[in-house]
Design a protein around this motif. Sequence first.
Motif, mmCIF file in Angstrom:
data_model
loop_
_atom_site.group_PDB
_atom_site.id
_atom_site.type_symbol
_atom_site.label_atom_id
_atom_site.label_comp_id
_atom_site.label_asym_id
_atom_site.label_seq_id
_atom_site.Cartn_x
_atom_site.Cartn_y
_atom_site.Cartn_z
ATOM 1 N N VAL A 1 0.860 -1.173 0.000
ATOM 2 C CA VAL A 1 0.000 0.000 0.000
ATOM 3 C C VAL A 1 0.899 1.226 0.000
ATOM 4 O O VAL A 1 1.894 1.269 0.731
ATOM 5 C CB VAL A 1 -0.927 0.023 1.246
ATOM 6 N N ARG A 2 0.567 2.192 -0.835
ATOM 7 C CA ARG A 2 1.324 3.448 -0.848
ATOM 8 C C ARG A 2 1.111 4.188 0.464
ATOM 9 O O ARG A 2 0.053 4.091 1.086
ATOM 10 C CB ARG A 2 0.859 4.346 -2.007
ATOM 11 N N MET A 3 2.117 4.911 0.907
ATOM 12 C CA MET A 3 2.049 5.612 2.187
ATOM 13 C C MET A 3 0.863 6.570 2.257
ATOM 14 O O MET A 3 0.227 6.682 3.295
ATOM 15 C CB MET A 3 3.353 6.371 2.454
ATOM 16 N N PHE A 4 0.536 7.241 1.162
ATOM 17 C CA PHE A 4 -0.559 8.197 1.222
ATOM 18 C C PHE A 4 -1.926 7.509 1.349
ATOM 19 O O PHE A 4 -2.917 8.154 1.659
ATOM 20 C CB PHE A 4 -0.533 9.173 0.034
ATOM 21 N N LYS A 5 -1.969 6.185 1.177
ATOM 22 C CA LYS A 5 -3.208 5.416 1.318
ATOM 23 C C LYS A 5 -3.283 4.662 2.651
ATOM 24 O O LYS A 5 -4.267 3.977 2.918
ATOM 25 C CB LYS A 5 -3.335 4.400 0.178
ATOM 26 N N VAL A 6 -2.252 4.762 3.490
ATOM 27 C CA VAL A 6 -2.206 3.993 4.736
ATOM 28 C C VAL A 6 -3.375 4.347 5.652
ATOM 29 O O VAL A 6 -4.037 3.460 6.191
ATOM 30 C CB VAL A 6 -0.851 4.196 5.454
ATOM 31 N N GLN A 7 -3.646 5.628 5.836
ATOM 32 C CA GLN A 7 -4.721 6.015 6.748
ATOM 33 C C GLN A 7 -6.073 5.541 6.234
ATOM 34 O O GLN A 7 -6.880 5.001 6.989
ATOM 35 C CB GLN A 7 -4.748 7.517 6.968
ATOM 36 N N GLU A 8 -6.309 5.690 4.955
ATOM 37 C CA GLU A 8 -7.562 5.241 4.339
ATOM 38 C C GLU A 8 -7.709 3.723 4.442
ATOM 39 O O GLU A 8 -8.794 3.212 4.699
ATOM 40 C CB GLU A 8 -7.583 5.671 2.874
ATOM 41 N N THR A 9 -6.616 3.004 4.263
ATOM 42 C CA THR A 9 -6.650 1.540 4.229
ATOM 43 C C THR A 9 -6.677 0.925 5.618
ATOM 44 O O THR A 9 -7.437 -0.013 5.870
ATOM 45 C CB THR A 9 -5.427 1.006 3.459
ATOM 46 N N PHE B 1 6.111 2.621 0.050
ATOM 47 C CA PHE B 1 5.130 1.560 0.224
ATOM 48 C C PHE B 1 5.345 0.861 1.559
ATOM 49 O O PHE B 1 6.446 0.845 2.091
ATOM 50 C CB PHE B 1 5.295 0.472 -0.856
ATOM 51 N N VAL B 2 4.277 0.238 2.083
ATOM 52 C CA VAL B 2 4.381 -0.684 3.209
ATOM 53 C C VAL B 2 3.688 -1.980 2.810
ATOM 54 O O VAL B 2 2.759 -1.980 2.003
ATOM 55 C CB VAL B 2 3.759 -0.132 4.513
ATOM 56 N N ARG B 3 4.152 -3.089 3.378
ATOM 57 C CA ARG B 3 3.521 -4.386 3.115
ATOM 58 C C ARG B 3 2.239 -4.502 3.929
ATOM 59 O O ARG B 3 2.229 -4.194 5.118
ATOM 60 C CB ARG B 3 4.453 -5.530 3.502
#
Length: 63
Positions: free
Chosen positions: A9-17, A44-46
Amino acid sequence: MGSPTPIFVRMFKVQETFGVSDDQVRIWSKQGRIDIIKRGRMSFVRTTDMAKIIEGKEIQPVG
């Protein structure tokens, strides 16, 4: 049929995800609890690493 679970997941999507701020993920990274993978300007993060932290199952860093 639902969409497949992403591997990263891209870092800018972490909070949403995951409902966790990107600032918190960066703190965890500095503590050695999670890896942030950089490719050019993208970070990215796994998803498996995030799930382990959220569930309290991650391996604690030595030190």
